[in-house]
Motif scaffolding. Structure first.
Motif: not given
Length: 280
Positions: A107-108, A112, A115, A137, A140-141, A176, A179, A213, A217, A220
């Motif tokens: 994910t991170w 991301v 993204l 997105a 990732a979530s 998150l 977001h 965001a 970032f 994370s």
């Protein structure tokens, strides 16, 4: 031990061990204890002849009694034959930690950055940039929530409250959710009668979206490094730091190029307006 979590670690009310010696030499800890053959304690192993005895040893960085997951070994002693066997333990909790780490890394460290690159370089993707951004997105979530739920359910929330990793992780999950809420409240640009109001709302929303965001970032990446430092060696942690630096450099270069293009476009537009005014 009555379970594979911190709640499954029980202190025996009746302590029958007596420490005889303890020493540390060349990074080796040696301890010698004695106890009666029969302690009359139902929680103790009192039959040393007909079956082997199993011991589980664990190590950690805290004096707080807890379940040590992969940092443990299991060894069996057979007093009848003087046999000793040692095996490392790979249990459910360790597997859950690995799955959690892999999902969070994907994910991170992968999704991301993609993204961010899509959002900052829309001209590369044409009209499809928003669709790519939105579905990346969502993916990732979903992965973050799956990783968080797995670690909370699989280990019964047994992470150390004093360690930075679970604390930062909880902050990341809360951000998150914020977001996701911001994404659902995104103002649309289709109200021509209230153009100024819509523009103001969109600018406020855009700034909030970008700030959350950016914080996500940074936090994370910090947490990925702390997680790797807890479960892997220094080599993998250094590799992750190098990866973060490379990705950050790529994003910074892309942002700089975008800034230069925008500045050039504005300059050309002003020059064009000046030329038209002179012609008039």
């Amino acid at each position: 031990l009555v379970g594979a979590s911190m709640s499954g670690v029980r202190l025996d009310a009746q302590q029958d061990l007596t420490q005889i010696t303890q020493s540390i030499e060349s990074n080796t800890v040696s301890m010698e204890y004695s106890r009666p053959l029969d302690t009359n304690d139902a929680n103790d192993a009192n039959d040393f002849v007909s079956k082997p005895i199993q011991f589980r040893c664990a190590f950690g960085s805290s004096l707080t009694l807890s379940y040590h997951s992969s940092k443990s070994s299991l060894f069996t002693v057979d007093l009848a034959t003087n046999a000793l066997s040692v095996q490392s333990v790979t249990d459910k909790t360790h597997i859950i930690h690995v799955v959690h780490g892999v999902l969070m890394w994907i994910t991170w460290s992968l999704l991301v950055p993609v993204l961010i690159f899509i959002a900052k370089n829309k001209h590369f993707f044409g009209d499809s940039w928003f669709v790519l951004h939105r579905y990346t997105a969502i993916a990732a979530s979903v992965l973050v929530l799956a990783a968080w739920i797995s670690i909370m359910v699989g280990t019964e929330g047994s992470g150390s409250a004093t360690h930075a990793h679970p604390i930062i992780g909880l902050i990341i999950v809360l951000l998150l959710f914020l977001h996701i809420i911001l994404a659902a409240l995104r103002p649309h640009k289709d109200d021509a009668q209230q153009a100024n109001v819509v523009w103001t709302r969109r600018m406020c929303w855009k700034r909030a979206h970008q700030i959350v965001a950016a914080v996500l970032f940074v936090l994370s990446n910090v947490n990925v490094v702390t997680g790797i430092s807890m479960k892997a060696g220094n080599g993998l942690m250094i590799a992750q730091i190098v990866w973060i630096c490379v990705v950050s450099c790529i994003l910074c270069v892309a942002e700089w190029k975008k800034y230069k293009q925008t500045k050039s476009a504005l300059s050309n537009a002003r020059d064009g307006n000046d030329t038209e005014m002179k012609a008039m």
